[in-house]
Design a protein around this motif. Sequence first.
Motif, PDB file in Angstrom:
ATOM      1  N   VAL A 130       3.579  -2.225  15.001  1.00  0.00           N
ATOM      2  CA  VAL A 130       3.939  -1.008  14.269  1.00  0.00           C
ATOM      3  C   VAL A 130       2.675  -0.167  14.065  1.00  0.00           C
ATOM      4  O   VAL A 130       1.702  -0.647  13.490  1.00  0.00           O
ATOM      5  N   ASP A 131       2.714   1.077  14.554  1.00  0.00           N
ATOM      6  CA  ASP A 131       1.539   1.933  14.415  1.00  0.00           C
ATOM      7  C   ASP A 131       1.868   3.336  13.904  1.00  0.00           C
ATOM      8  O   ASP A 131       1.008   4.197  13.846  1.00  0.00           O
ATOM      9  N   ASN A 132       3.118   3.557  13.497  1.00  0.00           N
ATOM     10  CA  ASN A 132       3.507   4.907  13.081  1.00  0.00           C
ATOM     11  C   ASN A 132       3.979   4.989  11.625  1.00  0.00           C
ATOM     12  O   ASN A 132       4.550   5.998  11.224  1.00  0.00           O
ATOM     13  N   LEU A 133       3.748   3.944  10.853  1.00  0.00           N
ATOM     14  CA  LEU A 133       4.158   3.945   9.450  1.00  0.00           C
ATOM     15  C   LEU A 133       2.931   3.875   8.545  1.00  0.00           C
ATOM     16  O   LEU A 133       1.941   3.223   8.895  1.00  0.00           O
ATOM     17  N   PRO A 134       3.010   4.512   7.371  1.00  0.00           N
ATOM     18  CA  PRO A 134       1.867   4.480   6.467  1.00  0.00           C
ATOM     19  C   PRO A 134       1.726   3.126   5.781  1.00  0.00           C
ATOM     20  O   PRO A 134       2.704   2.417   5.584  1.00  0.00           O
ATOM     21  N   LEU A 135       0.510   2.793   5.435  1.00  0.00           N
ATOM     22  CA  LEU A 135       0.209   1.549   4.730  1.00  0.00           C
ATOM     23  C   LEU A 135      -0.151   1.863   3.283  1.00  0.00           C
ATOM     24  O   LEU A 135      -1.321   2.005   2.939  1.00  0.00           O
ATOM     25  N   HIS A 136       0.874   1.996   2.444  1.00  0.00           N
ATOM     26  CA  HIS A 136       0.649   2.233   1.019  1.00  0.00           C
ATOM     27  C   HIS A 136       0.747   0.910   0.277  1.00  0.00           C
ATOM     28  O   HIS A 136       1.403  -0.027   0.733  1.00  0.00           O
ATOM     29  N   ARG A 137       0.096   0.855  -0.925  1.00  0.00           N
ATOM     30  CA  ARG A 137       0.099  -0.368  -1.720  1.00  0.00           C
ATOM     31  C   ARG A 137       0.498  -0.079  -3.162  1.00  0.00           C
ATOM     32  O   ARG A 137       0.215   0.986  -3.695  1.00  0.00           O
ATOM     33  N   ASP A 138       1.155  -1.044  -3.754  1.00  0.00           N
ATOM     34  CA  ASP A 138       1.454  -1.080  -5.187  1.00  0.00           C
ATOM     35  C   ASP A 138       0.827  -2.393  -5.656  1.00  0.00           C
ATOM     36  O   ASP A 138       1.511  -3.385  -5.879  1.00  0.00           O
ATOM     37  N   PRO A 139      -0.529  -2.425  -5.761  1.00  0.00           N
ATOM     38  CA  PRO A 139      -1.249  -3.693  -5.902  1.00  0.00           C
ATOM     39  C   PRO A 139      -0.885  -4.541  -7.112  1.00  0.00           C
ATOM     40  O   PRO A 139      -0.951  -5.754  -7.045  1.00  0.00           O
ATOM     41  N   LYS A 140      -0.486  -3.942  -8.200  1.00  0.00           N
ATOM     42  CA  LYS A 140      -0.118  -4.714  -9.388  1.00  0.00           C
ATOM     43  C   LYS A 140       1.387  -4.718  -9.614  1.00  0.00           C
ATOM     44  O   LYS A 140       1.858  -5.125 -10.673  1.00  0.00           O
ATOM     45  N   SER A 141       2.135  -4.241  -8.630  1.00  0.00           N
ATOM     46  CA  SER A 141       3.602  -4.186  -8.677  1.00  0.00           C
ATOM     47  C   SER A 141       4.131  -3.361  -9.844  1.00  0.00           C
ATOM     48  O   SER A 141       5.263  -3.543 -10.270  1.00  0.00           O
ATOM     49  N   TYR A 142       3.328  -2.454 -10.346  1.00  0.00           N
ATOM     50  CA  TYR A 142       3.769  -1.653 -11.485  1.00  0.00           C
ATOM     51  C   TYR A 142       4.984  -0.797 -11.124  1.00  0.00           C
ATOM     52  O   TYR A 142       5.987  -0.815 -11.834  1.00  0.00           O
ATOM     53  N   LEU A 143       4.901  -0.056 -10.030  1.00  0.00           N
ATOM     54  CA  LEU A 143       6.021   0.782  -9.616  1.00  0.00           C
ATOM     55  C   LEU A 143       7.239  -0.077  -9.277  1.00  0.00           C
ATOM     56  O   LEU A 143       8.359   0.224  -9.690  1.00  0.00           O
ATOM     57  N   ALA A 144       7.023  -1.151  -8.543  1.00  0.00           N
ATOM     58  CA  ALA A 144       8.135  -2.037  -8.165  1.00  0.00           C
ATOM     59  C   ALA A 144       8.865  -2.559  -9.396  1.00  0.00           C
ATOM     60  O   ALA A 144      10.100  -2.556  -9.447  1.00  0.00           O
ATOM     61  N   ARG A 145       8.124  -3.002 -10.404  1.00  0.00           N
ATOM     62  CA  ARG A 145       8.759  -3.479 -11.645  1.00  0.00           C
ATOM     63  C   ARG A 145       9.465  -2.341 -12.371  1.00  0.00           C
ATOM     64  O   ARG A 145      10.564  -2.506 -12.889  1.00  0.00           O
ATOM     65  N   GLN A 146       8.829  -1.179 -12.399  1.00  0.00           N
ATOM     66  CA  GLN A 146       9.379  -0.031 -13.111  1.00  0.00           C
ATOM     67  C   GLN A 146      10.745   0.387 -12.564  1.00  0.00           C
ATOM     68  O   GLN A 146      11.620   0.783 -13.319  1.00  0.00           O
ATOM     69  N   ILE A 147      10.932   0.273 -11.259  1.00  0.00           N
ATOM     70  CA  ILE A 147      12.200   0.720 -10.670  1.00  0.00           C
ATOM     71  C   ILE A 147      13.128  -0.443 -10.296  1.00  0.00           C
ATOM     72  O   ILE A 147      14.135  -0.237  -9.636  1.00  0.00           O
ATOM     73  N   GLY A 148      12.777  -1.645 -10.713  1.00  0.00           N
ATOM     74  CA  GLY A 148      13.693  -2.770 -10.552  1.00  0.00           C
ATOM     75  C   GLY A 148      13.711  -3.424  -9.189  1.00  0.00           C
ATOM     76  O   GLY A 148      14.753  -3.883  -8.739  1.00  0.00           O
ATOM     77  N   VAL A 149      12.565  -3.503  -8.527  1.00  0.00           N
ATOM     78  CA  VAL A 149      12.473  -4.246  -7.266  1.00  0.00           C
ATOM     79  C   VAL A 149      12.283  -5.708  -7.648  1.00  0.00           C
ATOM     80  O   VAL A 149      11.220  -6.100  -8.103  1.00  0.00           O
TER      81      VAL A 149
END
Length: 184
Positions: A124-143
């Motif tokens: 895969v070479d066409n997708l961005p590599l973003h991070r949520d290092p402390k999972s703050y956003l993931a927890r906030q939206i219920g992942v």
Amino acid sequence: MKKFGLALLYTATMALANPVVADVAAAQAAVAGDMKKLSFSEPQPVGDGVIVSFDGEQMNLSESNGKWRVVNFWATWCAPCRHEMPMLSQLQSDLGGEEFEVITIATSRNPPAKMKAFFDEIGVDNLPLHRDPKSYLARQIGVLGLPVTLILNPEGQEVARLTGDADWASDEAKAVIKALMSGS
């Protein structure tokens, strides 16, 4: 006169809301295959958690860029993510452009070097590599598990969510996304 004003306001609100309802109805009608796991919702905020680009730039997912976005939460250790990511890459190749993009967010502890190696291993070479290092956003939206994929409207609001992996390169997935995009 007050009742007339309220009736006029209600009618105007419904008239403006109908195109969105029609888009969701068309998308729901297109649901088939893996997309049967997709659950639609009224547009809702995605939280204010900061994500970090591969280069360290901070970004906020809720800031609209005017595009429809498929946002995938994943991790380097996630086997279903490894299976799904090439299909997200294909979706970006097929539909990506001025109106649509795929965004990937590695949640939890995923060092950038391991993220890059993961993408290199699966081609895969066409997708961005973003991070949520402390999972703050993931927890906030219920992942609660991985992978989880959201569909955001051009205003930056979540309109659909799929938990688990899916064939995002399928004709069914593209039909759902095109139906959502058709009224914007």
